[in-house]
Design a protein around this motif. Structure first.
Motif, PDB file in Angstrom:
ATOM      1  N   UNK A   1      16.024  50.518-100.258  1.00  0.00           N
ATOM      2  CA  UNK A   1      14.121  49.571-100.455  1.00  0.00           C
ATOM      3  C   UNK A   1      13.453  49.577 -99.309  1.00  0.00           C
ATOM      4  N   UNK A   2      12.192  49.295 -99.488  1.00  0.00           N
ATOM      5  CA  UNK A   2      11.348  50.296 -98.105  1.00  0.00           C
ATOM      6  C   UNK A   2      10.362  48.988 -98.296  1.00  0.00           C
ATOM      7  N   UNK A   3       9.733  48.081 -97.438  1.00  0.00           N
ATOM      8  CA  UNK A   3       8.838  46.566 -97.142  1.00  0.00           C
ATOM      9  C   UNK A   3       7.720  47.669 -96.094  1.00  0.00           C
ATOM     10  N   UNK A   4       7.723  46.278 -95.797  1.00  0.00           N
ATOM     11  CA  UNK A   4       6.754  46.253 -94.065  1.00  0.00           C
ATOM     12  C   UNK A   4       7.243  47.801 -93.625  1.00  0.00           C
ATOM     13  N   UNK A   5       6.113  48.278 -92.605  1.00  0.00           N
ATOM     14  CA  UNK A   5       6.831  48.944 -91.244  1.00  0.00           C
ATOM     15  C   UNK A   5       8.018  48.875 -89.794  1.00  0.00           C
ATOM     16  N   UNK A   6       8.234  47.496 -90.075  1.00  0.00           N
ATOM     17  CA  UNK A   6       9.346  46.989 -88.502  1.00  0.00           C
ATOM     18  C   UNK A   6       9.383  45.303 -89.486  1.00  0.00           C
ATOM     19  N   UNK A   7      10.841  45.371 -88.877  1.00  0.00           N
ATOM     20  CA  UNK A   7      10.970  43.845 -89.317  1.00  0.00           C
ATOM     21  C   UNK A   7      10.139  43.144 -88.969  1.00  0.00           C
ATOM     22  N   UNK A   8      10.450  41.143 -89.542  1.00  0.00           N
ATOM     23  CA  UNK A   8       9.610  40.601 -89.400  1.00  0.00           C
ATOM     24  C   UNK A   8      10.475  39.392 -89.560  1.00  0.00           C
ATOM     25  N   UNK A   9       9.281  38.417 -88.718  1.00  0.00           N
ATOM     26  CA  UNK A   9      10.034  37.240 -88.420  1.00  0.00           C
ATOM     27  C   UNK A   9      10.375  36.261 -89.226  1.00  0.00           C
ATOM     28  N   UNK A  10      10.957  35.611 -89.776  1.00  0.00           N
ATOM     29  CA  UNK A  10      11.720  35.088 -91.145  1.00  0.00           C
ATOM     30  C   UNK A  10      10.575  33.602 -91.061  1.00  0.00           C
ATOM     31  N   UNK A  11      10.266  33.334 -90.333  1.00  0.00           N
ATOM     32  CA  UNK A  11       9.597  31.428 -89.746  1.00  0.00           C
ATOM     33  C   UNK A  11       8.411  31.899 -90.107  1.00  0.00           C
ATOM     34  N   UNK A  12       7.954  33.451 -89.138  1.00  0.00           N
ATOM     35  CA  UNK A  12       6.329  33.375 -89.594  1.00  0.00           C
ATOM     36  C   UNK A  12       6.248  33.862 -90.895  1.00  0.00           C
ATOM     37  N   UNK A  13       6.688  34.870 -91.304  1.00  0.00           N
ATOM     38  CA  UNK A  13       6.049  36.204 -92.021  1.00  0.00           C
ATOM     39  C   UNK A  13       6.932  34.999 -93.573  1.00  0.00           C
ATOM     40  N   UNK A  14       7.671  34.943 -93.627  1.00  0.00           N
ATOM     41  CA  UNK A  14       8.813  34.448 -94.978  1.00  0.00           C
ATOM     42  C   UNK A  14       7.605  33.563 -95.926  1.00  0.00           C
ATOM     43  N   UNK A  15       8.366  33.858 -96.821  1.00  0.00           N
ATOM     44  CA  UNK A  15       7.516  33.095 -97.967  1.00  0.00           C
ATOM     45  C   UNK A  15       6.310  33.461 -98.285  1.00  0.00           C
ATOM     46  N   UNK A  16       5.266  34.579 -97.288  1.00  0.00           N
ATOM     47  CA  UNK A  16       3.943  35.646 -97.924  1.00  0.00           C
ATOM     48  C   UNK A  16       4.926  36.693 -97.918  1.00  0.00           C
ATOM     49  N   UNK A  17       5.540  37.783 -97.840  1.00  0.00           N
ATOM     50  CA  UNK A  17       5.990  38.782 -97.768  1.00  0.00           C
ATOM     51  C   UNK A  17       6.754  39.441 -99.194  1.00  0.00           C
ATOM     52  N   UNK A  18       7.199  40.298 -99.959  1.00  0.00           N
ATOM     53  CA  UNK A  18       7.910  40.457-100.674  1.00  0.00           C
ATOM     54  C   UNK A  18      10.035  41.246-100.568  1.00  0.00           C
ATOM     55  N   UNK A  19      10.339  40.780-100.146  1.00  0.00           N
ATOM     56  CA  UNK A  19      11.577  40.909 -98.918  1.00  0.00           C
ATOM     57  C   UNK A  19      12.457  41.718 -99.956  1.00  0.00           C
ATOM     58  N   UNK A  20      12.276  42.744 -99.180  1.00  0.00           N
ATOM     59  CA  UNK A  20      13.172  44.273 -99.417  1.00  0.00           C
ATOM     60  C   UNK A  20      14.749  44.141 -99.885  1.00  0.00           C
ATOM     61  N   UNK A  21      15.028  43.434 -99.159  1.00  0.00           N
ATOM     62  CA  UNK A  21      16.563  42.546 -99.579  1.00  0.00           C
ATOM     63  C   UNK A  21      16.746  41.648-100.877  1.00  0.00           C
ATOM     64  N   UNK A  22      15.697  40.938-100.692  1.00  0.00           N
ATOM     65  CA  UNK A  22      16.215  40.543-102.390  1.00  0.00           C
ATOM     66  C   UNK A  22      15.410  41.725-103.322  1.00  0.00           C
ATOM     67  N   UNK A  23      14.549  42.226-102.918  1.00  0.00           N
ATOM     68  CA  UNK A  23      14.154  43.420-104.547  1.00  0.00           C
ATOM     69  C   UNK A  23      15.553  43.859-104.183  1.00  0.00           C
ATOM     70  N   UNK A  24      16.619  44.064-103.131  1.00  0.00           N
ATOM     71  CA  UNK A  24      17.931  45.142-103.243  1.00  0.00           C
ATOM     72  C   UNK A  24      19.152  44.042-104.630  1.00  0.00           C
ATOM     73  N   UNK A  25      18.723  43.181-103.633  1.00  0.00           N
ATOM     74  CA  UNK A  25      20.126  41.989-104.198  1.00  0.00           C
ATOM     75  C   UNK A  25      19.966  42.092-105.376  1.00  0.00           C
ATOM     76  N   UNK A  26      18.449  41.741-106.125  1.00  0.00           N
ATOM     77  CA  UNK A  26      18.340  41.383-107.366  1.00  0.00           C
ATOM     78  C   UNK A  26      18.296  42.605-108.804  1.00  0.00           C
ATOM     79  N   UNK A  27      18.357  44.048-108.048  1.00  0.00           N
ATOM     80  CA  UNK A  27      18.383  45.280-108.695  1.00  0.00           C
ATOM     81  C   UNK A  27      20.213  45.129-108.632  1.00  0.00           C
ATOM     82  N   UNK A  28      20.592  45.310-107.339  1.00  0.00           N
ATOM     83  CA  UNK A  28      22.149  45.142-107.467  1.00  0.00           C
ATOM     84  C   UNK A  28      22.593  44.803-108.356  1.00  0.00           C
TER      85      UNK A  28
END
Ligand SMILES: C[C@H](N)C(=O)N[C@@H](Cc1c[nH]cn1)C(=O)O
Ligand code: ZN
Ligand code: ZN
Length: 535
Positions: A278-305
Motif C-alpha cells: 500500500x503506497x501513499x505519500x511520497x515520503x514518511x511523514x511526522x505523525x504529529x504534523x500530518x497525522x489526522x490529515x492523511x489517509x495512512x497506508x498502514x491503517x489501510x494495510x492492517x484493515x485489509x489484512x
C-alpha cells in the motif's frame, strides 16, 4: 521354537551372528525377515533378534558393520555439520548470496571428493523486486553407481537456510554449531543440512568399507528451497530425459517426526506467498504534523489484512475453504490412531491454548486444511524506541498454505480479487498492489506403494518400532514437480525431531537423530534394493 534348536555352530565372521544347523526331523522355521521357509542348515540367529535365512543374515551382517562404522565416525559427522552450519547460506537475503554460492561449492566438492559424478547446474538468475538480476545458486547434481540391474534412488535436499540473528532470541550463536545435552544447535542444523549430510555419509560409509551400494544413488541439492525453489522446476523439466531418465524413486528428508516416534511422511501442504503493497505519500511523514490529515497506508494495510481470517481460524477469502475435500473416514481413523500428546505439544511451543482441542481436528488443520499466516510488514517502524512516523509505503507479507484440490493460480486470483474489493470499499486514495511471489503446490503420495513398505522395514530395523504415517504442514515446493515431471514415486523419510524448531530461534538437530538417521538411510537403501525391478 527357534531357541529350542540344538547345536548352534559358531559363525566366525561376526560376533552378532550364529548359524544354526536344523537337524533332520526338526521343523524348518521361517525367516524372521523375509518370512519365507528357507533351506534347512541355512538359518542364522541374530543376537537378540529374529531368526534369519542366510541371505537376510548376510544383509543384517552388512548393516551391522555399516552401523558400527557410523557410530565410530560420529565426531567427524558433527564436525562436518559444524562446517556447514558456519556458512550463512540464507537464500532470502541478497547480501548473503556469496555465502550461498560458497555453500553450493562446498557441497559439490564433498561429493566430488567421494568420486561422484558431480555437475553444478547453472539455473540462471532471479529478478529482484527493483528489477535487478541476481545469479541463482547452482544446483548440485551427483551420481554414484551406474548398474542398470539396480534401482536408482534420487535424494533431494537443500542447503540454504532461513534468516537467523542472535538478537532474535537465540541462546547460542546461530551459525556456530553448539552442542548442549545431546542437541546440536544452529541455523539449518535440522532444516536441512544434517539430513543432507546424513545421506552423503551413508554413501561414504559403503565406500569406506568397500561395500557395493545396493542401489545407484543420485543427488539433487539446491540452494533456494526456503524461497520457493526458484529455477528448479525448469531444471527438472530440462533434465527429465537425461539426469532423471533412469531415476526409479525419489527420497526427500526435509521434514520432522510428529512425536518421539519415527515417521514416514506422505503429504505436504503447498504455499502461496503474497505481498500486499500500500503506497501513499511520497515520503514518511511526522505523525504529529500530518497525522489526522492523511489517509495512512498502514491503517489501510492492517484493515485489509484483518479481513483474511477470523480469530477462530476461518478463512474469509471466497472460494478457498470450498475447494478443500472433506476429511474421509479413512483419514479420520488414521489420525485417530496416531499417538499425540496435546499437553506436551502445547508446552513445547509455549502456548496455553490451541485452535482445536481434539487430536483429529488439530492434525487435520495442521496437515490437510489451508491456513493463512501474516508474517510481517516491510516499511513499518519495527526498531526499538518510539519513532513517531507515518510510513509512506508498507508491504504486508502473508501466505496461504494449501492442500490438494487447491491450485496456486486459482488462489492468486481469489486473493487478489478479494483484497482489491475489500480495499475499494475503504475508498482510500492510496494504491494497493497485490503480488504472489511463491506459488508452490501441495503433494500427496500413495502410502500403499512399496517405497512405504521399505520405509516401514527400515524404521523397524533401526529403531525397533513401527513408524507413524504422517503429513507435513510445511511445504517442499519441488515435491509436486518431481512427481508430475518425472512420473516417479516419492517418499519423505524424515529424521528431524518433532521439536527441532525449524525456522525459529534455537533450531537444533539431536545427535541421536543425526546418527541413527544416517543408519536409517543405509537400512532404507537396503530395503529399496529388495523392491522388484520392473522391466
Ligand atoms: C518443510 C521444509 N523444511 C520447509 O521449511 N519448507 C519451507 C518452504 C517454503 C514455502 N514457502 C516458502 N518457502 C516452508 O514450508 O516454509
Ligand atoms: Zn527444508
Ligand atoms: Zn525450511
Amino acid at each position: 521354537m527357534v531357541l529350542q534348536m540344538k547345536d548352534p555352530i559358531e559363525h566366525s565372521c561376526a560376533e552378532h551372528i550364529r548359524i544354526w544347523g536344523a537337524k533332520e526331523g526338526h521343523s524348518t522355521p521361517d525367516c524372521g525377515n523375509c518370512r519365507i521357509k528357507k533351506q534347512p542348515n541355512k538359518m542364522a540367529l541374530l543376537c537378540a533378534a529374529a531368526l534369519l535365512c542366510v541371505l537376510c543374515s548376510m544383509d543384517a551382517l552388512q548393516y551391522s558393520e555399516l552401523a558400527q562404522y557410523i557410530d565410530s565416525h560420529q565426531e567427524e559427522y558433527v564436525e562436518a555439520l559444524r562446517d556447514w552450519v558456519a556458512i550463512e547460506s540464507d537464500s532470502s537475503n541478497i547480501l548473503k548470496r556469496p555465502d550461498l554460492h560458497r555453500m553450493m561449492d562446498v557441497t559439490a566438492e564433498k561429493l566430488r571428493r567421494m568420486g561422484g559424478d558431480v555437475v553444478m547446474v547453472d539455473i540462471g538468475e532471479q529478478e529482484l523486486p527493483g528489477g535487478q538480476m541476481l545469479a541463482l545458486p547452482k544446483v548440485v547434481t551427483a551420481h554414484f553407481g551406474n548398474d542398470s540391474q539396480k534401482h536408482t534412488v534420487c535424494v533431494y535436499g537443500h542447503v540454504d537456510v532461513q534468516p537467523a540473528k542472535l538478537e532474535d532470541g537465540w541462546r547460542t550463536e546461530p551459525y556456530n554449531l553448539t552442542e548442549i545435552d545431546g542437541n546440536l544447535y544452529g541455523r539449518g542444523a535440522s532444516d536441512n543440512k544434517a539430513p543432507v549430510l546424513a545421506w552423503i555419509h551413508a554413501v561414504e560409509a559403503y565406500q569406506a568399507l568397500n561395500m557395493e551400494l545396493p542401489v545407484n544413488v543420485k543427488f539433487v541439492i539446491e540452494g533456494m528451497e526456503e524461497t520457493g525453489s526458484n529455477g528448479l522446476d525448469a531444471m527438472i523439466l530440462a533434465q527429465r530425459d537425461t539426469f532423471f531418465s533412469d531415476v526409479d524413486f525419489i527420497v526427500i528428508s526435509d521434514c520432522g517426526w510428529l512425536s518421539k516416534r519415527p515417521a514416514l511422511t506422505y503429504g505436504t501442504r503447498g504455499n502461496c506467498y503474497f505481498f500486499a503493497e500500500v503506497e501513499g505519500p511520497t515520503q514518511d511523514l511526522h505523525s504529529g504534523v500530518y497525522g489526522g490529515t492523511v489517509i495512512e497506508p498502514m491503517t489501510d494495510l492492517i484493515g485489509i489484512l484483518d479481513t483474511l481470517i477470523t480469530p477462530s481460524g476461518k478463512i474469509l477469502i471466497p472460494g478457498i475453504r470450498e475447494a478443500v475435500a472433506p476429511l474421509t473416514d479413512e483419514e479420520w481413523k488414521m489420525y485417530q490412531d496416531i499417538d499425540f500428546d496435546f499437553d506436551y505439544y502445547k508446552s513445547k511451543i509455549g502456548v496455553a491454548q490451541l485452535m482445536y482441542n481434539n487430536k483429529v481436528d488439530l492434525l487435520a488443520h495442521r496437515w490437510r486444511h489451508p491456513t493463512v499466516t501474516i508474517h510481517g510488514i516491510e516499511g513499518a517502524f519495527s526498531d526499538p524506541g518510539t519513532k513517531t512516523v507515518i510510513p509512506a509505503k508498507v508491504t504486508g507479507k502473508f501466505s496461504i498454505r494449501q492442500v490438494p484440490d487447491m491450485d496456486p493460480a486459482m488462489v492468486k486470483k481469489q486473493v487478489t480479487d478479494y483484497l482489491q474489493s475489500v480495499f475499494a470499499k475503504r475508498k482510500s486514495p492510496n494504491k494497493l498492489k497485490v503480488t504472489m511471489v511463491i506459488g508452490a503446490k501441495p503433494w500427496l503420495a500413495d502410502t500403499k506403494h512399496s517405497l512405504y513398505d521399505a520405509g516401514k522395514a527400515a524404521v523397524k530395523r533401526v529403531f525397533g518400532v513401527d513408524p507413524d504415517l504422517i503429513r507435513e504442514g510445511g511445504t517442499i515446493p519441488i515435491a509436486r514437480t518431481f512427481q508430475d515431471v518425472t512420473g516417479k514415486s516419492i517418499i519423505m523419510l524424515p529424521i528431524g525431531g518433532f521439536d527441532d524448531g525449524l525456522h525459529s530461534q534455537n533450531e537444533k538437530m539431536s545427535r541421536y537423530n543425526y546418527i541413527e538417521g544416517t543408519k536409517l538411510f543405509i537400512a532404507y537403501l537396503h530395503e529399496v534394493a529388495q523392491i522388484k525391478k520392473s522391466v
